[in-house]
Design a protein around this motif. Structure first.
Motif, PDB file in Angstrom:
ATOM      1  N   LEU A 222       0.841  -1.214   0.000  1.00 46.57           N
ATOM      2  CA  LEU A 222       0.000   0.000   0.000  1.00 46.57           C
ATOM      3  C   LEU A 222       0.872   1.258   0.000  1.00 46.57           C
ATOM      4  O   LEU A 222       1.815   1.349   0.800  1.00 46.57           O
ATOM      5  CB  LEU A 222      -0.878   0.031   1.252  1.00 46.57           C
ATOM      6  CG  LEU A 222      -2.117  -0.835   1.292  1.00 46.57           C
ATOM      7  CD1 LEU A 222      -2.799  -0.684   2.654  1.00 46.57           C
ATOM      8  CD2 LEU A 222      -3.083  -0.484   0.181  1.00 46.57           C
ATOM      9  N   PRO A 223       0.560   2.239  -0.828  1.00 48.27           N
ATOM     10  CA  PRO A 223       1.307   3.504  -0.782  1.00 48.27           C
ATOM     11  C   PRO A 223       1.161   4.134   0.609  1.00 48.27           C
ATOM     12  O   PRO A 223       0.072   4.055   1.207  1.00 48.27           O
ATOM     13  CB  PRO A 223       0.611   4.374  -1.837  1.00 48.27           C
ATOM     14  CG  PRO A 223      -0.134   3.426  -2.706  1.00 48.27           C
ATOM     15  CD  PRO A 223      -0.481   2.238  -1.862  1.00 48.27           C
ATOM     16  N   PRO A 224       2.242   4.765   1.128  1.00 43.62           N
ATOM     17  CA  PRO A 224       2.190   5.302   2.493  1.00 43.62           C
ATOM     18  C   PRO A 224       0.989   6.214   2.728  1.00 43.62           C
ATOM     19  O   PRO A 224       0.356   6.147   3.780  1.00 43.62           O
ATOM     20  CB  PRO A 224       3.504   6.084   2.612  1.00 43.62           C
ATOM     21  CG  PRO A 224       4.397   5.460   1.598  1.00 43.62           C
ATOM     22  CD  PRO A 224       3.533   4.925   0.500  1.00 43.62           C
ATOM     23  N   VAL A 225       0.627   7.006   1.726  1.00 43.75           N
ATOM     24  CA  VAL A 225      -0.471   7.955   1.930  1.00 43.75           C
ATOM     25  C   VAL A 225      -1.813   7.228   2.096  1.00 43.75           C
ATOM     26  O   VAL A 225      -2.697   7.673   2.828  1.00 43.75           O
ATOM     27  CB  VAL A 225      -0.480   9.007   0.797  1.00 43.75           C
ATOM     28  CG1 VAL A 225      -0.815   8.380  -0.534  1.00 43.75           C
ATOM     29  CG2 VAL A 225      -1.413  10.140   1.099  1.00 43.75           C
ATOM     30  N   TRP A 226      -1.960   6.095   1.430  1.00 42.99           N
ATOM     31  CA  TRP A 226      -3.192   5.311   1.609  1.00 42.99           C
ATOM     32  C   TRP A 226      -3.236   4.691   3.001  1.00 42.99           C
ATOM     33  O   TRP A 226      -4.318   4.455   3.559  1.00 42.99           O
ATOM     34  CB  TRP A 226      -3.282   4.180   0.575  1.00 42.99           C
ATOM     35  CG  TRP A 226      -3.581   4.620  -0.825  1.00 42.99           C
ATOM     36  CD1 TRP A 226      -3.655   5.900  -1.300  1.00 42.99           C
ATOM     37  CD2 TRP A 226      -3.833   3.762  -1.937  1.00 42.99           C
ATOM     38  NE1 TRP A 226      -3.926   5.898  -2.645  1.00 42.99           N
ATOM     39  CE2 TRP A 226      -4.044   4.583  -3.062  1.00 42.99           C
ATOM     40  CE3 TRP A 226      -3.905   2.391  -2.110  1.00 42.99           C
ATOM     41  CZ2 TRP A 226      -4.318   4.066  -4.328  1.00 42.99           C
ATOM     42  CZ3 TRP A 226      -4.172   1.870  -3.362  1.00 42.99           C
ATOM     43  CH2 TRP A 226      -4.393   2.706  -4.462  1.00 42.99           C
ATOM     44  N   LYS A 227      -2.059   4.363   3.526  1.00 48.06           N
ATOM     45  CA  LYS A 227      -2.026   3.712   4.848  1.00 48.06           C
ATOM     46  C   LYS A 227      -2.612   4.607   5.934  1.00 48.06           C
ATOM     47  O   LYS A 227      -3.001   4.140   6.997  1.00 48.06           O
ATOM     48  CB  LYS A 227      -0.592   3.337   5.223  1.00 48.06           C
ATOM     49  CG  LYS A 227      -0.076   2.140   4.442  1.00 48.06           C
ATOM     50  CD  LYS A 227       1.258   1.682   4.974  1.00 48.06           C
ATOM     51  CE  LYS A 227       1.780   0.536   4.140  1.00 48.06           C
ATOM     52  NZ  LYS A 227       3.175   0.238   4.336  1.00 48.06           N
ATOM     53  N   GLU A 228      -2.650   5.927   5.642  1.00 48.84           N
ATOM     54  CA  GLU A 228      -3.234   6.875   6.602  1.00 48.84           C
ATOM     55  C   GLU A 228      -4.756   6.823   6.578  1.00 48.84           C
ATOM     56  O   GLU A 228      -5.424   7.337   7.471  1.00 48.84           O
ATOM     57  CB  GLU A 228      -2.835   8.319   6.245  1.00 48.84           C
ATOM     58  CG  GLU A 228      -1.350   8.545   6.021  1.00 48.84           C
ATOM     59  CD  GLU A 228      -0.607   8.567   7.327  1.00 48.84           C
ATOM     60  OE1 GLU A 228      -1.061   9.292   8.217  1.00 48.84           O
ATOM     61  OE2 GLU A 228       0.393   7.826   7.453  1.00 48.84           O
ATOM     62  N   MET A 229      -5.319   6.258   5.510  1.00 53.45           N
ATOM     63  CA  MET A 229      -6.782   6.296   5.348  1.00 53.45           C
ATOM     64  C   MET A 229      -7.443   5.200   6.172  1.00 53.45           C
ATOM     65  O   MET A 229      -6.988   4.052   6.177  1.00 53.45           O
ATOM     66  CB  MET A 229      -7.156   6.106   3.863  1.00 53.45           C
ATOM     67  CG  MET A 229      -6.608   7.207   2.974  1.00 53.45           C
ATOM     68  SD  MET A 229      -6.714   6.764   1.230  1.00 53.45           S
ATOM     69  CE  MET A 229      -8.471   6.709   0.981  1.00 53.45           C
ATOM     70  N   GLU A 230      -8.563   5.563   6.820  1.00 55.11           N
ATOM     71  CA  GLU A 230      -9.258   4.609   7.675  1.00 55.11           C
ATOM     72  C   GLU A 230      -9.617   3.325   6.917  1.00 55.11           C
ATOM     73  O   GLU A 230      -9.502   2.219   7.433  1.00 55.11           O
ATOM     74  CB  GLU A 230     -10.536   5.276   8.204  1.00 55.11           C
ATOM     75  CG  GLU A 230     -11.106   4.566   9.400  1.00 55.11           C
ATOM     76  CD  GLU A 230     -12.485   5.108   9.770  1.00 55.11           C
ATOM     77  OE1 GLU A 230     -12.797   6.258   9.426  1.00 55.11           O
ATOM     78  OE2 GLU A 230     -13.239   4.331  10.385  1.00 55.11           O
ATOM     79  N   PHE A 231     -10.028   3.525   5.652  1.00 54.71           N
ATOM     80  CA  PHE A 231     -10.444   2.377   4.832  1.00 54.71           C
ATOM     81  C   PHE A 231      -9.349   1.313   4.797  1.00 54.71           C
ATOM     82  O   PHE A 231      -9.608   0.125   4.980  1.00 54.71           O
ATOM     83  CB  PHE A 231     -10.758   2.868   3.401  1.00 54.71           C
ATOM     84  CG  PHE A 231     -11.219   1.775   2.468  1.00 54.71           C
ATOM     85  CD1 PHE A 231     -12.568   1.496   2.338  1.00 54.71           C
ATOM     86  CD2 PHE A 231     -10.303   1.030   1.727  1.00 54.71           C
ATOM     87  CE1 PHE A 231     -13.002   0.486   1.477  1.00 54.71           C
ATOM     88  CE2 PHE A 231     -10.736   0.014   0.875  1.00 54.71           C
ATOM     89  CZ  PHE A 231     -12.084  -0.248   0.748  1.00 54.71           C
ATOM     90  N   PHE A 232      -8.103   1.751   4.547  1.00 58.39           N
ATOM     91  CA  PHE A 232      -7.007   0.783   4.427  1.00 58.39           C
ATOM     92  C   PHE A 232      -6.434   0.401   5.793  1.00 58.39           C
ATOM     93  O   PHE A 232      -5.880  -0.691   5.945  1.00 58.39           O
ATOM     94  CB  PHE A 232      -5.908   1.327   3.503  1.00 58.39           C
ATOM     95  CG  PHE A 232      -6.360   1.447   2.071  1.00 58.39           C
ATOM     96  CD1 PHE A 232      -6.558   0.317   1.299  1.00 58.39           C
ATOM     97  CD2 PHE A 232      -6.623   2.686   1.497  1.00 58.39           C
ATOM     98  CE1 PHE A 232      -7.001   0.401  -0.020  1.00 58.39           C
ATOM     99  CE2 PHE A 232      -7.061   2.790   0.180  1.00 58.39           C
ATOM    100  CZ  PHE A 232      -7.259   1.650  -0.575  1.00 58.39           C
ATOM    101  N   GLN A 233      -6.565   1.309   6.774  1.00 56.71           N
ATOM    102  CA  GLN A 233      -6.070   0.970   8.123  1.00 56.71           C
ATOM    103  C   GLN A 233      -6.779  -0.274   8.661  1.00 56.71           C
ATOM    104  O   GLN A 233      -6.201  -1.072   9.386  1.00 56.71           O
ATOM    105  CB  GLN A 233      -6.282   2.147   9.074  1.00 56.71           C
ATOM    106  CG  GLN A 233      -5.139   3.147   8.980  1.00 56.71           C
ATOM    107  CD  GLN A 233      -5.430   4.423   9.740  1.00 56.71           C
ATOM    108  OE1 GLN A 233      -6.495   4.586  10.324  1.00 56.71           O
ATOM    109  NE2 GLN A 233      -4.472   5.328   9.713  1.00 56.71           N
TER     110      GLN A 233
END
Ligand SMILES: Cc1cc2nc3c(=O)[nH]c(=O)nc-3n(C[C@H](O)[C@H](O)[C@H](O)COP(=O)(O)OP(=O)(O)OC[C@H]3O[C@@H](n4cnc5c(N)ncnc54)[C@H](O)[C@@H]3O)c2cc1C
Length: 474
Positions: free
Chosen positions: A282-293
């Motif tokens: 996962l791109p680091p910026v997506w990892k911040e998103m609740e969906f991907f967390q």
């Protein structure tokens, strides 16, 4: 539309198949040199097949059965007698059966349970039946609520005697998710029981007539390519490249054997990776998103699949067997159950070792030695005496992270196929669909992802501009 799909397991291939049907052009890129992911199989130097897992198809798999129909390969499913067969550890070498008569559900299931007097007493059957009442009366809503409990906790809550768990549900829990009843979510077993009791042929089982790679994945690839799509092996997704708004710009594919990495682009992107490698990539910026967390709440469970060839026939049973062994889960003599592996004189046992956490790092020799000790109990007539059976050869296939571990509370971590990103979708058995981590779940997840993509392509949904913007501030 050109749709790039990473992963050629059942979810990725099913997504591609249904995208072709919707008039799109899927390109599937698979990391390994073999199709199928968790249903992948290989031929050894003698021409014998060995597989990632012993795979059973159930009558309660509507999307899988529909897929076989659409591919015109229904005759490849070898349906077995409608029964469930359990080894009896206290009487080595004997079996107890739940035979389902050919009458409507749920009566056929009730008759199967009531007629079996080897495993449960009448008192235990009545207490179990009463414990199940809320699931029968309140249906799937109740089943989902029970995700907060393990199966053992749920049984205690319903006052079901612990012997019922020991006799029947250790075996079922290991078969469904490769873990024991004190770990598995009650939702998993209740879902399976509901399907098995509500659909006449829900628990009827079929074996494929050969290796899943050849007999199921290849027809899928033929269908996809005939419809203008592509499927390529040895194409590992290395990185998901992003646009400034956080949507996908391209897939960076790792170059193998000295080749350069390359960027592949499309209109839409799908991950059909299992959840564990997806989390890594996962791109680091997506990892911040609740969906991907939320994906952090999901993790693959270890399992080991064994193949053992013997110098003689150990059994003539043409069915799946629940071993009720502490080491093993289900097994089958594939020389009886599978046309392409048939042998009239010698057995090839395919066995699932689970729970496998303590075994996954052990050597093949240690694993086989422990399994032989178990087989001495399952087939005492062939392992003792003057002329014991000989093990001719074996293959051990370890999957350190297989289907997501379905412990209590996992349902709320399973993501939908549609993500907050405008051009990125998910497929995979771990994504939310009403089936669990299974072949049916994988096929359905691919179909649902294709459906979302096709729908968004026809009429960009009013909310697509409202999809959660990705913060690029790290
Ligand atoms: C031992 C065992 C027994 C089982 N028995 C049954 C059964 O009897 N009945 C049943 O219904 N189900 C069974 N299952 C479960 C079933 O096999 C899975 O649920 C299903 O096959 C998962 O499909 P999938 O496409 O979601 O994932 P996968 O099959 O894991 O496919 C994911 C694909 O992505 C690829 N990939 C990973 N990383 C990358 C990357 N970076 N780039 C490109 N590709 C990548 C992988 O190589 C793989 O091909 C069993 C599984 C096992 C392991």
């Amino acid at each position: 539309m050109r749709v790039l799909i990473a992963g050629a397991g059942l979810a990725g291939l099913s997504c591609a198949k249904y995208l072709v049907d919707a008039g799109h052009t899927p390109i599937v890129l698979e990391r390994r040199d073999v199709l199928g992911g968790k249903i992948a199989a290989w031929k050894d130097e003698d021409g014998d097949w060995y597989e990632t897992g012993l795979h059973i198809f159930f009558g309660a798999y509507p999307n899988m059965l529909q897929l076989f129909k659409e591919l015109n390969i229904e005759d490849r499913l070898q349906w077995k007698q409608h029964t469930m067969i359990f080894n009896q550890p206290e009487n080595p070498g004997t079996y107890s059966r739940f035979d389902f008569p050919d009458i409507p559900a749920p009566v056929n299931g009730l008759v199967a349970i009531l007629r079996n007097n080897d495993m449960l007493t009448w008192g235990e059957k009545i207490k179990f039946g009463m414990g199940l009442l809320p699931a029968i009366v309140r249906g799937q809503g109740y089943v989902e609520e029970m995700d907060q409990y393990s199966w053992s906790e749920w049984m205690a809550k319903q006052n079901i005697p612990p012997r019922v768990e020991k006799e029947v549900f250790i075996a079922m829990s290991k078969a469904l998710n490769f873990i024991n009843p004190d770990e598995i979510s009650a939702t998993i077993l209740l879902t399976a029981l509901n399907r098995f009791l509500q659909e006449k042929n829900g628990s009827k089982m079929a074996f494929l007539d050969g290796s899943p790679t050849e007999r199921l994945c290849e027809p899928l690839v033929d269908y996809i390519t005939a419809g203008g799509g592509e499927v390529h092996l040895n194409q590992p997704l290395k990185e998901i490249l992003l646009n400034a708004d956080g949507s996908v710009k391209g897939y960076l594919i790792r170059g193998l054997n000295g080749e350069e990495d390359k960027v592949v682009t499309a209109d839409i992107y799908v991950s059909a990776l299992p959840v564990d490698p997806l989390k890594v990539i996962l791109p680091p910026v997506w990892k911040e998103m609740e969906f991907f967390q939320k994906l952090e709440g999901l993790e693959g469970v270890p399992v080991i699949n064994l193949h053992m060839w013997f110098d003689r026939k150990l059994t003539n049973i043409d069915h799946l067997l629940f071993s009720r062994s502490p080491l093993l889960s289900v097994y089958a003599d594939m020389s009886n159950t599978c046309k392409a592996y048939a042998d009239e004189n010698k057995s090839m046992l395919e066995l699932v070792l689970a729970p496998a956490a303590e075994w996954i790092n052990k050597s093949d020799e240690e694993i086989i030695a422990a399994t032989v000790s178990e087989l001495e109990k399952l087939f005492p007539q062939h392992f003792g005496g003057d002329n014991p059976t000989k093990l001719l050869k074996y293959h051990v296939v370890k999957t350190p992270r297989s289907v997501y571990k379905a412990t209590p509370g996992r349902q709320s971590y399973r993501p939908p196929q549609k993500t907050p990103l405008k051009n990125f979708y998910l497929a995979g058995d771990y994504t939310m669909q009403q089936y669990l981590g299974s072949m049916e779940g994988a096929v359905l997840s691919g179909k649902l992802a294709a459906g979302e993509i096709a729908q968004d392509a026809l009429a960009p949904s009013p909310d697509s501009s409202d999809r959660q913007p990705v913060s690029l501030v790290s």
